[in-house]
Write a protein that holds these residues in place. Structure first.
Motif, PDB file in Angstrom:
ATOM      1  N   TYR A  70      44.517  38.407  35.972  1.00 53.12           N
ATOM      2  CA  TYR A  70      45.372  39.361  35.265  1.00 53.12           C
ATOM      3  C   TYR A  70      45.681  38.883  33.848  1.00 53.12           C
ATOM      4  O   TYR A  70      45.621  39.654  32.891  1.00 53.12           O
ATOM      5  N   VAL A  71      46.010  37.611  33.722  1.00 51.52           N
ATOM      6  CA  VAL A  71      46.362  37.057  32.410  1.00 51.52           C
ATOM      7  C   VAL A  71      45.146  37.031  31.482  1.00 51.52           C
ATOM      8  O   VAL A  71      45.265  37.264  30.275  1.00 51.52           O
ATOM      9  N   SER A  72      43.973  36.786  32.024  1.00 50.84           N
ATOM     10  CA  SER A  72      42.771  36.680  31.189  1.00 50.84           C
ATOM     11  C   SER A  72      42.075  38.021  30.977  1.00 50.84           C
ATOM     12  O   SER A  72      40.975  38.064  30.427  1.00 50.84           O
ATOM     13  N   TRP A  73      42.696  39.113  31.396  1.00 50.98           N
ATOM     14  CA  TRP A  73      42.107  40.439  31.235  1.00 50.98           C
ATOM     15  C   TRP A  73      41.843  40.718  29.754  1.00 50.98           C
ATOM     16  O   TRP A  73      42.692  40.511  28.910  1.00 50.98           O
ATOM     17  N   GLY A  74      40.646  41.167  29.422  1.00 53.49           N
ATOM     18  CA  GLY A  74      40.288  41.487  28.046  1.00 53.49           C
ATOM     19  C   GLY A  74      39.509  40.377  27.358  1.00 53.49           C
ATOM     20  O   GLY A  74      39.019  40.570  26.247  1.00 53.49           O
ATOM     21  N   SER A  75      39.391  39.229  27.990  1.00 51.87           N
ATOM     22  CA  SER A  75      38.585  38.141  27.417  1.00 51.87           C
ATOM     23  C   SER A  75      37.438  37.815  28.380  1.00 51.87           C
ATOM     24  O   SER A  75      37.379  38.316  29.496  1.00 51.87           O
ATOM     25  N   TRP A  76      36.546  36.976  27.921  1.00 49.71           N
ATOM     26  CA  TRP A  76      35.406  36.602  28.764  1.00 49.71           C
ATOM     27  C   TRP A  76      35.820  35.674  29.899  1.00 49.71           C
ATOM     28  O   TRP A  76      35.066  35.472  30.848  1.00 49.71           O
ATOM     29  N   PHE A  77      37.003  35.098  29.842  1.00 45.13           N
ATOM     30  CA  PHE A  77      37.494  34.270  30.935  1.00 45.13           C
ATOM     31  C   PHE A  77      37.822  35.106  32.172  1.00 45.13           C
ATOM     32  O   PHE A  77      37.973  34.555  33.264  1.00 45.13           O
ATOM     33  N   ALA A  78      37.933  36.404  31.983  1.00 45.72           N
ATOM     34  CA  ALA A  78      38.235  37.283  33.114  1.00 45.72           C
ATOM     35  C   ALA A  78      37.057  37.368  34.084  1.00 45.72           C
ATOM     36  O   ALA A  78      37.263  37.566  35.285  1.00 45.72           O
ATOM     37  N   VAL A  79      35.828  37.204  33.575  1.00 41.11           N
ATOM     38  CA  VAL A  79      34.651  37.322  34.451  1.00 41.11           C
ATOM     39  C   VAL A  79      34.660  36.248  35.538  1.00 41.11           C
ATOM     40  O   VAL A  79      34.598  36.568  36.730  1.00 41.11           O
ATOM     41  N   PRO A  80      34.744  34.944  35.175  1.00 44.91           N
ATOM     42  CA  PRO A  80      34.789  33.966  36.268  1.00 44.91           C
ATOM     43  C   PRO A  80      36.075  34.059  37.099  1.00 44.91           C
ATOM     44  O   PRO A  80      36.056  33.796  38.300  1.00 44.91           O
ATOM     45  N   ALA A  81      37.176  34.473  36.463  1.00 48.32           N
ATOM     46  CA  ALA A  81      38.427  34.609  37.213  1.00 48.32           C
ATOM     47  C   ALA A  81      38.302  35.691  38.285  1.00 48.32           C
ATOM     48  O   ALA A  81      38.727  35.497  39.423  1.00 48.32           O
ATOM     49  N   PHE A  82      37.712  36.826  37.922  1.00 46.93           N
ATOM     50  CA  PHE A  82      37.537  37.882  38.915  1.00 46.93           C
ATOM     51  C   PHE A  82      36.454  37.544  39.935  1.00 46.93           C
ATOM     52  O   PHE A  82      36.511  38.009  41.075  1.00 46.93           O
ATOM     53  N   LEU A  83      35.476  36.738  39.551  1.00 44.15           N
ATOM     54  CA  LEU A  83      34.491  36.270  40.534  1.00 44.15           C
ATOM     55  C   LEU A  83      35.157  35.401  41.597  1.00 44.15           C
ATOM     56  O   LEU A  83      34.891  35.550  42.792  1.00 44.15           O
ATOM     57  N   VAL A  84      36.025  34.512  41.161  1.00 43.60           N
ATOM     58  CA  VAL A  84      36.754  33.667  42.118  1.00 43.60           C
ATOM     59  C   VAL A  84      37.678  34.520  42.982  1.00 43.60           C
ATOM     60  O   VAL A  84      37.742  34.343  44.198  1.00 43.60           O
ATOM     61  N   TYR A  85      38.375  35.464  42.353  1.00 42.91           N
ATOM     62  CA  TYR A  85      39.272  36.340  43.105  1.00 42.91           C
ATOM     63  C   TYR A  85      38.485  37.155  44.133  1.00 42.91           C
ATOM     64  O   TYR A  85      38.901  37.287  45.289  1.00 42.91           O
ATOM     65  N   GLY A  86      37.343  37.707  43.722  1.00 48.04           N
ATOM     66  CA  GLY A  86      36.510  38.481  44.645  1.00 48.04           C
ATOM     67  C   GLY A  86      35.962  37.638  45.770  1.00 48.04           C
ATOM     68  O   GLY A  86      35.854  38.090  46.915  1.00 48.04           O
ATOM     69  N   TRP A  87      35.593  36.397  45.452  1.00 43.35           N
ATOM     70  CA  TRP A  87      35.083  35.487  46.473  1.00 43.35           C
ATOM     71  C   TRP A  87      36.172  35.190  47.509  1.00 43.35           C
ATOM     72  O   TRP A  87      35.913  35.197  48.715  1.00 43.35           O
ATOM     73  N   LEU A  88      37.390  34.963  47.036  1.00 40.89           N
ATOM     74  CA  LEU A  88      38.496  34.714  47.958  1.00 40.89           C
ATOM     75  C   LEU A  88      38.862  35.970  48.751  1.00 40.89           C
ATOM     76  O   LEU A  88      39.132  35.898  49.954  1.00 40.89           O
TER      77      LEU A  88
END
Length: 119
Positions: A70-88
């Motif tokens: 949520y915090v990294s939304w709008g940057s490229w850091f959101a991609v790995p963050a959402f990958l980890v979230y989706g994996w969990l």
């Protein structure tokens, strides 16, 4: 090239049964654990603590990953963050696998509560 589908008869008296006996597949030695029965019973005993620990760890990790995403939304850091979230989130099988057949907790009510929460 056309292949013809052939139905096989896997009944106990069918021709495939005769082939299995001829090839030695009917008298198979099943694997047995090389540990003693008492030790196996101790290892298979159900306890509440490991299931509670795994549940708490999963909730902490998914909330943390969701907050970072949520915090990294709008940057490229959101991609790995959402990958980890989706994996969990996809790894929710911890609840379905252990609470579905009611084998995670000792009490059936806890299994049902966690099973309904994970759907």
């Amino acid at each position: 090239m056309e292949t013809k589908f052939r139905y096989r008869d896997y009944s106990l008296v069918g021709p495939e049964s005769v082939k299995a006996v001829e090839s030695g597949l009917s008298c198979v030695q099943w694997y047995r654990c090389p540990i003693e029965r008492q030790q196996l019973k101790e290892l298979m005993k159900r306890r509440d603590m490991p299931a509670l620990r795994d549940t708490a760890l999963w909730f902490i990790l998914i909330i943390t990953a969701g907050a970072i995403a949520y915090v990294s939304w709008g940057s490229w850091f959101a991609v790995p963050a959402f990958l980890v979230y989706g994996w969990l989130y996809g790894g929710n099988f911890i609840f379905c696998n252990r609470c579905g057949p009611c084998s995670a907790f000792i009490r059936t009510a806890k299994n049902a509560r966690h099973r309904n929460r994970s759907r």
